[in-house]
Design an enzyme around this catalytic site. Structure first.
Site, PDB file in Angstrom:
ATOM      1  N   LYS A 111       0.812  -1.220   0.000  1.00  0.00           N
ATOM      2  CA  LYS A 111       0.000   0.000   0.000  1.00  0.00           C
ATOM      3  C   LYS A 111       0.840   1.263   0.000  1.00  0.00           C
ATOM      4  CE  LYS A 111      -4.344  -1.811   1.130  1.00  0.00           C
ATOM      5  NZ  LYS A 111      -5.533  -1.930   1.898  1.00  0.00           N
ATOM      6  N   LYS A 195      -4.859  -9.846  -6.990  1.00  0.00           N
ATOM      7  CA  LYS A 195      -5.953 -10.115  -6.056  1.00  0.00           C
ATOM      8  C   LYS A 195      -7.208  -9.319  -6.436  1.00  0.00           C
ATOM      9  CE  LYS A 195      -6.407  -8.274  -1.924  1.00  0.00           C
ATOM     10  NZ  LYS A 195      -6.274  -7.829  -0.535  1.00  0.00           N
ATOM     11  N   LYS A 198     -11.210  -3.996  -3.791  1.00  0.00           N
ATOM     12  CA  LYS A 198     -12.286  -3.014  -3.912  1.00  0.00           C
ATOM     13  C   LYS A 198     -11.879  -1.854  -4.813  1.00  0.00           C
ATOM     14  CE  LYS A 198     -13.590  -3.897   0.940  1.00  0.00           C
ATOM     15  NZ  LYS A 198     -12.994  -3.529   2.237  1.00  0.00           N
TER      16      LYS A 198
HETATM   17  P1  AMP Z   1     -10.596  -5.819   3.466  1.00  0.00           P
HETATM   18  O1  AMP Z   1     -11.365  -5.622   2.217  1.00  0.00           O
HETATM   19  O2  AMP Z   1      -9.134  -5.556   3.263  1.00  0.00           O
HETATM   20  O3  AMP Z   1     -11.190  -5.135   4.652  1.00  0.00           O
HETATM   21  O4  AMP Z   1     -10.673  -7.372   3.766  1.00  0.00           O
HETATM   22  C1  AMP Z   1     -11.698  -7.970   4.499  1.00  0.00           C
HETATM   23  C2  AMP Z   1     -11.519  -9.465   4.531  1.00  0.00           C
HETATM   24  O5  AMP Z   1     -11.684 -10.000   3.216  1.00  0.00           O
HETATM   25  C3  AMP Z   1     -10.139  -9.919   5.010  1.00  0.00           C
HETATM   26  O6  AMP Z   1     -10.285 -11.071   5.836  1.00  0.00           O
HETATM   27  C4  AMP Z   1      -9.422 -10.258   3.733  1.00  0.00           C
HETATM   28  O7  AMP Z   1      -8.425 -11.232   3.922  1.00  0.00           O
HETATM   29  C5  AMP Z   1     -10.563 -10.799   2.862  1.00  0.00           C
HETATM   30  N1  AMP Z   1     -10.290 -10.609   1.418  1.00  0.00           N
HETATM   31  C6  AMP Z   1     -10.116  -9.423   0.792  1.00  0.00           C
HETATM   32  N2  AMP Z   1      -9.891  -9.610  -0.532  1.00  0.00           N
HETATM   33  C7  AMP Z   1      -9.908 -10.969  -0.735  1.00  0.00           C
HETATM   34  C8  AMP Z   1      -9.731 -11.800  -1.889  1.00  0.00           C
HETATM   35  N3  AMP Z   1      -9.496 -11.304  -3.101  1.00  0.00           N
HETATM   36  N4  AMP Z   1      -9.831 -13.144  -1.716  1.00  0.00           N
HETATM   37  C9  AMP Z   1     -10.090 -13.669  -0.502  1.00  0.00           C
HETATM   38  N5  AMP Z   1     -10.262 -12.938   0.624  1.00  0.00           N
HETATM   39  C10 AMP Z   1     -10.175 -11.597   0.516  1.00  0.00           C
END
Ligand code: AMP
Ligand code: TRP
Length: 329
Positions: A111, A195, A198
């Site tokens: 990041k 990956k 968002k």
């Molecule tokens: P965040 O969007 O960073 O707040 O992530 C929230 C949760 O979603 C965390 O447990 C991440 O590890 C999971 N996560 C985010 N992106 C992915 C992805 N592409 N595949 C699997 N898990 C994800």
């Protein structure tokens, strides 16, 4: 009863990756664990974000928690910012984590790489410290997360060991990350080496996206030139990603998914079946979300969640304050 805790940042629209890697597993925990699920809204400030966007995402995220099956009777659902103990514990434990180990965190490196090196927020660097506070404040035994968050939970384990050794007592509970065996890292549909995030790109599928658009994205997903459907992350990353999505949503292993598609030799037919499964699952979530989003339920759940979370967090914080020598505790 053992405790499970997890959270998601309200930094954007939730993706199918968030759902498969994390969200989908949260309601399963409430059957076996005392379950805590929160909105990591303080963590959402670690990169610049529009205030109204943050507010809307927060409400959406709570509605999605409920739409995906979290039952407020079984799970304490709350906002991180509603429980000031998170920030208070953060202020204590930041002294037990080292700048060297924080600078080695993969997420920080990724990041911060795209930012002006003279304007990297301290909060982005210290992100895992607050995450440790989130976990430790509820004596969590397990933390269900996707692959990218495992390193932060491991850092938290190091902290627990360091802290308990220093004070010769089990002040903090040792947490364990739970990462799904299938679907811990869902990839972008346009670039299956990246990956799904968002970020708003064409390769990302959103839980609140129009179903026709989701179907289109899957039908156009990047694949190789072959025609056989089997898992090979190196040589067939696109097909492997779609197989992973299918297997996760069907609750089967990758092997079983391969077996299911072994006689199919056309990617178009394969993609159609994946799209059907994805759309069916997302349609159910959207329907419930629509019932919830304009109701009072969200504020009621958050009010009750705040009280429950605060009562536990206070107890744990006092235990820590006592251990380190805060006067009068
Ligand atoms: P965040 O969007 O960073 O707040 O992530 C929230 C949760 O979603 C965390 O447990 C991440 O590890 C999971 N996560 C985010 N992106 C992915 C992805 N592409 N595949 C699997 N898990 C994800
Ligand atoms: N860091 C997590 C993410 O990016 C969100 C989060 C914050 C979290 N605190 C947590 C997850 C505590 C599990 C436990 O998605």
């Amino acid at each position: 009863m053992k405790k499970s805790l997890s959270g998601i940042k309200p930094t954007g629209k939730l993706t199918l990756g968030n759902y498969i890697g994390a969200l989908r597993n949260f309601p399963k925990m409430q059957e076996e664990y005392e379950n805590y699920i929160f909105v990591a809204d303080l963590h959402a400030l670690t990169l610049p974000i529009d205030p109204d966007y943050l507010r809307n995402n927060t409400r959406d995220l709570v509605a999605l928690y409920l739409a995906c099956g979290l039952d407020p009777k079984k799970t304490t659902i709350f906002l991180q910012s509603d429980v000031s103990e998170h920030s208070e514990l953060n202020a204590i434990i930041q002294n037990y984590l080292y700048m060297g180990e924080l600078s080695r965190m993969t997420q920080f490196k990724a990041k911060s790489a795209s930012l002006n090196q003279n304007a990297i927020g301290l909060g982005l660097f210290a992100y895992p410290v607050l995450m440790c506070a989130d976990i430790l404040l509820y004596d969590a035994d397990v933390v269900p997360v996707g692959e990218d968050q495992k390193q932060h939970v491991e850092l938290c384990r190091d902290l627990v060991h360091r802290f308990n050794t220093r004070y010769k007592k089990e002040i903090f509970k040792m947490p364990e990350p739970i990462v799904p065996s299938v679907g811990a890292r869902i990839m972008s549909l346009t670039d299956p080496t990246k990956k799904m995030s968002k970020s708003g790109e064409k390769g990302d599928i959103y839980l609140l996206e129009d179903l026709t658009s989701i179907r289109k994205k899957i039908m156009r997903a990047e694949t190789d030139l072959g025609s056989d459907i089997y898992f090979d992350k190196e040589n067939k990353p696109g097909i492997s990603n779609l197989l992973t999505i299918y297997a996760s949503l069907k609750d089967i292993s990758i092997k079983e998914a391969e077996e299911h598609f072994k006689d199919l030799h056309r990617y178009g037919d394969f993609k159609k079946e994946v799209a059907d499964v994805v759309c069916e699952e997302i349609a159910k979530i959207q329907q419930k979300y629509n019932e919830i989003i304009n109701s009072n339920l969200i504020d009621e759940v958050l009010k009750e969640g705040k009280e429950k979370a605060k009562s536990i967090a206070k107890m744990v914080l006092t235990r820590v304050q006592k251990a380190v020598g805060i006067y009068g505790k």
